[in-house]
Design a protein around this motif. Sequence first.
Motif, mmCIF file in Angstrom:
data_model
loop_
_atom_site.group_PDB
_atom_site.id
_atom_site.type_symbol
_atom_site.label_atom_id
_atom_site.label_comp_id
_atom_site.label_asym_id
_atom_site.label_seq_id
_atom_site.Cartn_x
_atom_site.Cartn_y
_atom_site.Cartn_z
ATOM 1 N N GLN A 64 -14.963 38.669 50.182
ATOM 2 C CA GLN A 64 -13.429 38.763 49.697
ATOM 3 C C GLN A 64 -12.964 37.205 49.585
ATOM 4 O OE1 GLN A 64 -11.027 41.210 48.893
ATOM 5 N NE2 GLN A 64 -12.359 42.271 48.523
ATOM 6 N N VAL A 65 -12.514 36.744 48.616
ATOM 7 C CA VAL A 65 -12.018 35.464 48.359
ATOM 8 C C VAL A 65 -10.580 35.234 47.744
ATOM 9 C CG1 VAL A 65 -12.745 33.065 47.545
ATOM 10 C CG2 VAL A 65 -14.355 34.568 48.057
ATOM 11 N N GLU A 66 -9.817 34.888 48.450
ATOM 12 C CA GLU A 66 -8.377 34.491 47.986
ATOM 13 C C GLU A 66 -8.444 33.311 46.923
ATOM 14 O OE1 GLU A 66 -3.519 34.139 49.092
ATOM 15 O OE2 GLU A 66 -5.390 34.047 50.550
ATOM 16 N N ILE A 67 -8.099 33.658 45.382
ATOM 17 C CA ILE A 67 -8.363 32.564 44.467
ATOM 18 C C ILE A 67 -7.215 32.544 43.758
ATOM 19 C CG2 ILE A 67 -10.502 33.216 44.198
ATOM 20 C CD1 ILE A 67 -10.053 34.400 41.729
ATOM 21 N N PRO A 68 -7.019 31.340 43.239
ATOM 22 C CA PRO A 68 -5.566 30.940 42.295
ATOM 23 C C PRO A 68 -5.623 31.652 41.063
ATOM 24 C CG PRO A 68 -6.975 29.017 42.870
ATOM 25 C CD PRO A 68 -7.582 30.014 43.245
ATOM 26 N N VAL A 69 -4.494 32.398 40.815
ATOM 27 C CA VAL A 69 -4.266 33.080 39.453
ATOM 28 C C VAL A 69 -4.453 32.240 38.500
ATOM 29 C CG1 VAL A 69 -2.752 34.191 38.183
ATOM 30 C CG2 VAL A 69 -2.696 34.646 40.651
ATOM 31 N N HIS A 70 -3.810 31.005 38.489
ATOM 32 C CA HIS A 70 -4.386 30.154 37.225
ATOM 33 C C HIS A 70 -4.865 28.684 37.886
ATOM 34 C CE1 HIS A 70 -1.938 32.570 34.811
ATOM 35 N NE2 HIS A 70 -0.754 32.522 35.724
ATOM 36 N N PRO A 71 -6.103 28.641 38.114
ATOM 37 C CA PRO A 71 -6.802 27.653 38.840
ATOM 38 C C PRO A 71 -6.645 26.288 37.532
ATOM 39 C CG PRO A 71 -8.427 28.988 38.104
ATOM 40 C CD PRO A 71 -7.061 29.770 37.867
ATOM 41 N N GLN A 72 -6.555 25.160 38.165
ATOM 42 C CA GLN A 72 -6.366 24.146 37.426
ATOM 43 C C GLN A 72 -7.512 23.047 37.766
ATOM 44 O OE1 GLN A 72 -3.768 23.841 35.243
ATOM 45 N NE2 GLN A 72 -3.476 25.837 35.927
ATOM 46 N N ARG A 73 -8.110 22.968 38.920
ATOM 47 C CA ARG A 73 -9.288 21.825 39.199
ATOM 48 C C ARG A 73 -10.358 22.743 39.767
ATOM 49 N NH1 ARG A 73 -7.739 17.074 39.265
ATOM 50 N NH2 ARG A 73 -9.122 16.198 40.865
ATOM 51 N N ILE A 74 -11.356 23.158 38.655
ATOM 52 C CA ILE A 74 -12.307 23.899 38.944
ATOM 53 C C ILE A 74 -13.613 23.074 39.111
ATOM 54 C CG2 ILE A 74 -13.899 26.076 38.319
ATOM 55 C CD1 ILE A 74 -11.267 26.708 36.510
ATOM 56 N N ILE A 75 -14.474 23.258 40.111
ATOM 57 C CA ILE A 75 -15.842 22.740 39.920
ATOM 58 C C ILE A 75 -16.709 24.113 40.032
ATOM 59 C CG2 ILE A 75 -17.645 22.046 41.672
ATOM 60 C CD1 ILE A 75 -15.312 20.050 42.842
ATOM 61 N N THR A 76 -17.863 23.599 39.077
ATOM 62 C CA THR A 76 -18.799 24.739 38.794
ATOM 63 C C THR A 76 -20.136 24.312 39.285
ATOM 64 O OG1 THR A 76 -19.865 26.444 37.297
ATOM 65 C CG2 THR A 76 -19.284 24.233 36.508
ATOM 66 N N ALA A 125 -17.208 16.178 45.915
ATOM 67 C CA ALA A 125 -16.621 17.459 45.486
ATOM 68 C C ALA A 125 -15.243 17.617 46.364
ATOM 69 C CB ALA A 125 -17.587 18.775 45.786
ATOM 70 N N LEU A 126 -15.233 17.344 47.781
ATOM 71 C CA LEU A 126 -14.257 17.308 48.496
ATOM 72 C C LEU A 126 -13.114 16.291 48.068
ATOM 73 C CD1 LEU A 126 -12.789 18.312 51.082
ATOM 74 C CD2 LEU A 126 -14.277 16.506 52.323
ATOM 75 N N GLU A 127 -13.459 15.117 47.755
ATOM 76 C CA GLU A 127 -12.562 14.003 47.243
ATOM 77 C C GLU A 127 -11.844 14.456 46.076
ATOM 78 O OE1 GLU A 127 -14.940 10.567 46.826
ATOM 79 O OE2 GLU A 127 -15.200 10.220 48.857
ATOM 80 N N LEU A 128 -12.657 15.291 45.255
ATOM 81 C CA LEU A 128 -12.009 15.738 43.911
ATOM 82 C C LEU A 128 -11.000 16.520 43.989
ATOM 83 C CD1 LEU A 128 -15.238 15.838 41.812
ATOM 84 C CD2 LEU A 128 -13.274 14.309 41.490
ATOM 85 N N ASN A 129 -10.754 17.460 45.439
ATOM 86 C CA ASN A 129 -9.546 18.290 45.686
ATOM 87 C C ASN A 129 -9.629 19.541 44.394
ATOM 88 O OD1 ASN A 129 -7.365 19.274 47.038
ATOM 89 N ND2 ASN A 129 -5.759 18.241 45.810
ATOM 90 N N PRO A 130 -10.748 20.349 44.427
ATOM 91 C CA PRO A 130 -10.638 21.376 43.577
ATOM 92 C C PRO A 130 -9.844 22.612 44.233
ATOM 93 C CG PRO A 130 -12.725 21.342 44.901
ATOM 94 C CD PRO A 130 -12.015 20.081 45.404
ATOM 95 N N ASP A 131 -9.334 23.446 43.254
ATOM 96 C CA ASP A 131 -8.617 24.411 43.887
ATOM 97 C C ASP A 131 -9.577 25.875 43.531
ATOM 98 O OD1 ASP A 131 -8.454 24.759 41.000
ATOM 99 O OD2 ASP A 131 -6.364 24.847 40.734
ATOM 100 N N LEU A 132 -10.613 25.870 43.078
ATOM 101 C CA LEU A 132 -11.643 26.659 42.814
ATOM 102 C C LEU A 132 -12.920 26.308 42.617
ATOM 103 C CD1 LEU A 132 -11.850 30.018 42.736
ATOM 104 C CD2 LEU A 132 -11.444 29.783 40.019
ATOM 105 N N ILE A 133 -14.044 26.874 43.125
ATOM 106 C CA ILE A 133 -15.483 26.376 42.806
ATOM 107 C C ILE A 133 -16.049 27.833 42.647
ATOM 108 C CG2 ILE A 133 -17.403 25.619 43.919
ATOM 109 C CD1 ILE A 133 -15.510 24.199 46.071
ATOM 110 N N LEU A 134 -16.677 27.663 41.352
ATOM 111 C CA LEU A 134 -17.603 28.894 40.847
ATOM 112 C C LEU A 134 -19.421 28.320 41.132
ATOM 113 C CD1 LEU A 134 -16.175 29.764 37.448
ATOM 114 C CD2 LEU A 134 -15.645 30.519 39.838
ATOM 115 N N THR A 135 -19.793 29.242 41.761
ATOM 116 C CA THR A 135 -21.253 29.083 42.305
ATOM 117 C C THR A 135 -21.967 30.200 41.925
ATOM 118 O OG1 THR A 135 -22.845 27.984 43.734
ATOM 119 C CG2 THR A 135 -20.940 29.516 44.738
#
Length: 334
Positions: A64-76, A125-135
């Motif tokens: 269970q992950v709480e994710i943004p409804v509208h993510p803006q800064r995504i890392i994949t 990745a930490l420095e880029l301050n993502p709001d969501l990561i897809l893996t």
Amino acid sequence: MRVRSFRIAILMMAVALVLAACGTAANKPSHNNQPGNSNQQGAEATPGGDNAQTRMWTDGSGRQVEIPVHPQRIITTQYLPEMLALGVKPIAAPRHLLTNFASVRDRIGGIEDLGAVNELNVEKALELNPDLILTMEDNEELIDRLSKIAPTVVVTWNNKDAFDHLKDTADVLGLSGKADQWIADYKQKVAETKEKLAATVSPDETFGTVVIGGYKEGQLRVYADQNVGYTLFSALEFPMLDIVKSAWEKEKYPLGMDISMELLPQYAAADRLFVVQFDNDPDFLNQVLDSSLWKNLPAVKNNKVYVLENALWFPLDVLSLEQQLDDVVKLLIQ
């Protein structure tokens, strides 16, 4: 294909050869000629009503992950082509996605390089301050490290096809409608490609695939309707040789069917031959191309051999599949 063994091979080729990929693979793009039959991997609930900024998501690993409804800064770490197909550009991705996929070459400006996927630069990745990561699954240690940076969602790779990956990525991003439209457009493009080729390709002609080189020395392979053969045999429904079709009806070959040079006259005797040449084993490549077995193949003798770019035809993503349709037209209509 299915997917686990092929994905491992793609990662091996990413180091030694051009590849991902099929990213990449052996994720068979579609086994039933019906792209987009995805089983949604997670149920969602939106807390706080229509104005909520986050929602709860059950990802492919059951977390269970709480994710943004509208993510803006995504890392994949895996789903770059899928995101670009949806009109979303991530802020960072591993190097192999940025360098080994022909389908994304013109779309990756501004995406940060996180290095090799097996040695991902987590600090960057930490420095880029993502709001969501897809893996993807299978690396629990990396998932745990990424989860400390931002909400991290596992999108299942194994036992999914390219269109499943698109739909599952879209579900996480709240863009399911865009995925459905993309798939509908792809199906339309397949139909249009068939029409373009109708006057050039005879229904009596057979087609074949040969891959020279790969992830081990002296490797010679043929494919049916998976991986490099998907566009030819599954999407465009070109006739394959009976011997190849029969072999795949008995057994699926996730990494292609290894054959000896002596079997070329049987498994590569198609009227038109599509060839992928990896450069990891140049001596073997020359040995095959200089052999009388190769030179006496019908397609070789009739000048109907088409060399494919491995960075376009081996990755297992929807953008590659779409661009392969253009490539087939370019190769066959000259």
